[in-house]
Design a protein around this motif. Sequence first.
Motif, mmCIF file in Angstrom:
data_model
loop_
_atom_site.group_PDB
_atom_site.id
_atom_site.type_symbol
_atom_site.label_atom_id
_atom_site.label_comp_id
_atom_site.label_asym_id
_atom_site.label_seq_id
_atom_site.Cartn_x
_atom_site.Cartn_y
_atom_site.Cartn_z
ATOM 1 N N ASN A 101 0.828 -1.208 0.000
ATOM 2 C CA ASN A 101 0.000 0.000 0.000
ATOM 3 C C ASN A 101 0.866 1.264 0.000
ATOM 4 N N ASP A 103 1.673 3.266 2.207
ATOM 5 C CA ASP A 103 2.611 3.383 3.323
ATOM 6 C C ASP A 103 3.792 2.420 3.188
ATOM 7 N N LEU A 105 3.393 -0.786 3.317
ATOM 8 C CA LEU A 105 3.042 -2.027 4.017
ATOM 9 C C LEU A 105 2.755 -3.119 3.001
ATOM 10 N N ILE A 107 0.681 -6.076 2.375
ATOM 11 C CA ILE A 107 -0.556 -6.624 2.930
ATOM 12 C C ILE A 107 -0.982 -7.829 2.114
ATOM 13 N N TYR A 407 -2.014 -10.752 6.711
ATOM 14 C CA TYR A 407 -0.612 -10.700 7.135
ATOM 15 C C TYR A 407 -0.075 -9.350 6.662
ATOM 16 N N ILE A 408 0.438 -8.536 7.598
ATOM 17 C CA ILE A 408 0.940 -7.225 7.207
ATOM 18 C C ILE A 408 2.393 -7.102 7.638
ATOM 19 N N ASN A 409 3.268 -6.853 6.673
ATOM 20 C CA ASN A 409 4.676 -6.695 7.003
ATOM 21 C C ASN A 409 5.147 -5.283 6.709
ATOM 22 N N GLY A 410 5.717 -4.642 7.731
ATOM 23 C CA GLY A 410 6.223 -3.293 7.566
ATOM 24 C C GLY A 410 7.701 -3.207 7.913
ATOM 25 N N GLN A 411 8.200 -1.994 7.904
ATOM 26 C CA GLN A 411 9.586 -1.719 8.296
ATOM 27 C C GLN A 411 9.567 -0.590 9.315
ATOM 28 N N GLY A 412 8.623 -0.660 10.227
ATOM 29 C CA GLY A 412 8.532 0.353 11.273
ATOM 30 C C GLY A 412 7.444 1.395 11.042
ATOM 31 N N GLN A 413 6.554 1.147 10.097
ATOM 32 C CA GLN A 413 5.520 2.145 9.785
ATOM 33 C C GLN A 413 4.622 2.476 10.983
ATOM 34 N N ILE A 414 4.384 3.779 11.135
ATOM 35 C CA ILE A 414 3.395 4.242 12.108
ATOM 36 C C ILE A 414 2.377 5.102 11.371
ATOM 37 N N ARG A 415 1.195 5.276 11.982
ATOM 38 C CA ARG A 415 0.133 5.998 11.277
ATOM 39 C C ARG A 415 0.184 7.483 11.609
ATOM 40 N N GLU A 416 0.164 8.284 10.571
ATOM 41 C CA GLU A 416 0.228 9.752 10.784
ATOM 42 C C GLU A 416 -1.147 10.285 11.169
ATOM 43 N N MET B 239 12.548 1.358 16.875
ATOM 44 C CA MET B 239 11.337 1.108 16.084
ATOM 45 C C MET B 239 10.181 0.706 17.000
ATOM 46 N N ASN B 246 2.826 5.223 18.769
ATOM 47 C CA ASN B 246 1.799 5.467 17.755
ATOM 48 C C ASN B 246 0.533 4.656 18.029
ATOM 49 N N GLN B 355 3.034 -14.590 13.081
ATOM 50 C CA GLN B 355 1.922 -14.347 12.148
ATOM 51 C C GLN B 355 1.073 -15.587 11.918
ATOM 52 N N VAL B 363 -2.474 -9.573 11.504
ATOM 53 C CA VAL B 363 -1.276 -9.792 12.314
ATOM 54 C C VAL B 363 -0.095 -9.090 11.650
ATOM 55 N N VAL B 365 3.864 -7.412 11.380
ATOM 56 C CA VAL B 365 5.284 -7.452 11.716
ATOM 57 C C VAL B 365 5.823 -6.039 11.511
ATOM 58 N N ASN B 366 6.397 -5.479 12.566
ATOM 59 C CA ASN B 366 7.074 -4.177 12.473
ATOM 60 C C ASN B 366 6.209 -3.054 11.899
ATOM 61 N N PHE B 371 -3.091 0.590 11.532
ATOM 62 C CA PHE B 371 -3.376 0.539 10.092
ATOM 63 C C PHE B 371 -4.579 -0.336 9.724
#
Lengths: 416, 416
Positions: A101, A103, A105, A107, A407-416, B239, B246, B355, B363, B365-366, B371
């Motif tokens: 997405n 951000d 992420l 998904i 399953y959501i994989n991020g790299q430290g994303q936070i919501r603004e 992180m 957040n 996950q 679920v 990750v990071n 979101f």
Amino acid sequence: MTYIDTLGQQAKVASRQIAKLSTAAKNDLLNQVAKALVAESDYIITENAKDMANASENGISKIMQDRLLLTEDRIAGIAEGVRQVADLQDPIGQVVRGYTNLDGLKIVQKRVPMGVIAMIFESRPNVSIDAFSLAFKTNNAIILRGGRDAINSNKALVTVARKALKNAGITADAVQFVEDTSHEVAEELMVATKYVDLLIPRGGARLIQTVKEKAKVPVIETGVGNCHIYVDKYANLDMATQIVINAKTQRPSVCNAAESLVVHADIVEEFLPNLEKAILKIQSVEFRADERALKLMEKAVPASPEDFATEFLDYIMSVKVVDSLDEAINWINTYTTSHSEAIVTQDISRAEQFQDDVDAAAVYVNASTRFTDGFVFGLGAEIGISTQKMHARGPMGLEALTSTKFYINGQGQIRE
Amino acid sequence: MTYIDTLGQQAKVASRQIAKLSTAAKNDLLNQVAKALVAESDYIITENAKDMANASENGISKIMQDRLLLTEDRIAGIAEGVRQVADLQDPIGQVVRGYTNLDGLKIVQKRVPMGVIAMIFESRPNVSIDAFSLAFKTNNAIILRGGRDAINSNKALVTVARKALKNAGITADAVQFVEDTSHEVAEELMVATKYVDLLIPRGGARLIQTVKEKAKVPVIETGVGNCHIYVDKYANLDMATQIVINAKTQRPSVCNAAESLVVHADIVEEFLPNLEKAILKIQSVEFRADERALKLMEKAVPASPEDFATEFLDYIMSVKVVDSLDEAINWINTYTTSHSEAIVTQDISRAEQFQDDVDAAAVYVNASTRFTDGFVFGLGAEIGISTQKMHARGPMGLEALTSTKFYINGQGQIRE
């Protein structure tokens, strides 16, 4: 701790243990079960004979006795069904949707097991193995509560499956059989929200009604089929005759058999006498007719109001005459159990209107309702035919026994 | 005839009338509603002011008052949401599966409306218009039962929508508002199986629990979020700090905000004091901590057992220290409401295990749990976030408001 608590906890633990079994491991086990069923045919037939003796003693109808009977051929058929489930594509892990997405992420929505499935069913013992194989193929544990009539047959079939699981080093509690067939225990299962993720009742209208009233666990209603054939004024009447004969008499004990005939007034005088003649050559069918139809059929008897709402599962059929397509649609929507309904017509816009407006899982044009079935519909197999609108509608295959998870994989994303 | 019988029958009739509205007609109407909302902002704000005055009198929390408030900007936002729903692809009529089978039957499974949807919701008045627009886009009639707090705002919003329907020559009963906010009437709606095809409750844990206990109509549970952030021993701790801040403080009143922090023992001494310092610079948060965490946080208070099971929807967070990933997963699976859960870790196999094994709709990750949302997940809009496994799980978009139907066309086929 109640009996159902014990089974429920064991099922919950088993569901976690089998949640990540690979497709290969699941298919191997299913093939082992198929082999074991054939190898243990004698044992299964011996146990089935006890149920058959009881059925005969209790004066159960021939049609119902036939549903109960297990022969070497039928057991081979059940085993073949298990092998076919092994051959089906595994829906677990399948990606339903996936994207990265805005951000960043990643998904992914994947199919996952439900967890613990419970099934309350009547008569036909093959259901126990069909249900186990579909549940196991989707990494679900299953609790089976069969009817009293088939208790010995079901126990024998489940025993064979549990032995195969044990031999493969998999927890036998992936399938459990409720040996106490009391209503109290069945009702406990209906409210076991701690353990049961999905309850599928399979049986007559009374069972489905009880489950609807008492269940607190998620339920899929199945299989009550007060199926109608509507013969329109633009029908090919020979085709209509063949379809009615087939839908009523080919196997009257099943849910997709027709129970109600609705005929347009414009063609009723030609159609009904011919239908009666044609059907009675093949099979004695009792027609329970409304006033107008009664005059046109030699052997018909008057219908009571309840007859129009009854799933006979027998050589009995209600008959109603209507003056328009709209009346036919309203009539059917009033009495339908939302299973399978059919129109016979050569008029394309009337066919479309019927299909759009009749509120049922399967709506046919110019074909017998008897086709509503997971195999026929390309699902490979079925665990039942849903007559509700949520989750699954119509024949339910493997997908109906799955849920999904994001399953959501991020790299430290936070919501603004 | 009860009040709900009246609304239910009107909704049923309306659902049939709008069942075949074309995509163009639906989109036109939605755009008209959006326009009318903006045009009638003054009226809506006047009505909302009554609710705000009551809220202030009743001493309702600032966070809850903020959820209730409607301004010109917010109404424009609601209208924009309706326009976005108009722009979404129409799922009705979409073919899910289709084939010609061996018998020559043409079998097509299509998406169809559910029929009548009911929604029981609390506080935020924008929900009424969001829900109407999603229901209408899928050719469903909707019955809205909002909370007492927002009664005037909801009535005003629904009045605007009904007027737009009437002006377009469409039955206003496509959306109806339950003006009697008594519990008795809400409970009548929960058992209105004759009229309601799907009930979606949106609100706090108590509402969801009541619906689970009392409902006889099909239900999708939504939105209770006791969301956890698990900070693993292999986490990037900076992180993790940003994600916790957040997920806890950015908007604590919503269901995807984090309520519970779970920390691996190996990094707890470094992590917790720093987190506390960092978070308190931004926002006063009350940490309710277990014994081990309590020693490491200056301002934490001891957690009661119930704290770990509580959705605070406030600047409060429980803290639990665990000795292993397995313990974290078991802990979360014990207390989860199956909404959104997150792990912070740099270890790929631990991320995967988390996950796979955590039983929730989403679920992470990071990334922050904040979101979980239909827009973020690419569904375009959402009517709620399902925390159950059947039918829809996670954010529910248009598809969740549809069922399917099999259309079967033959040329006289009968079953052999």
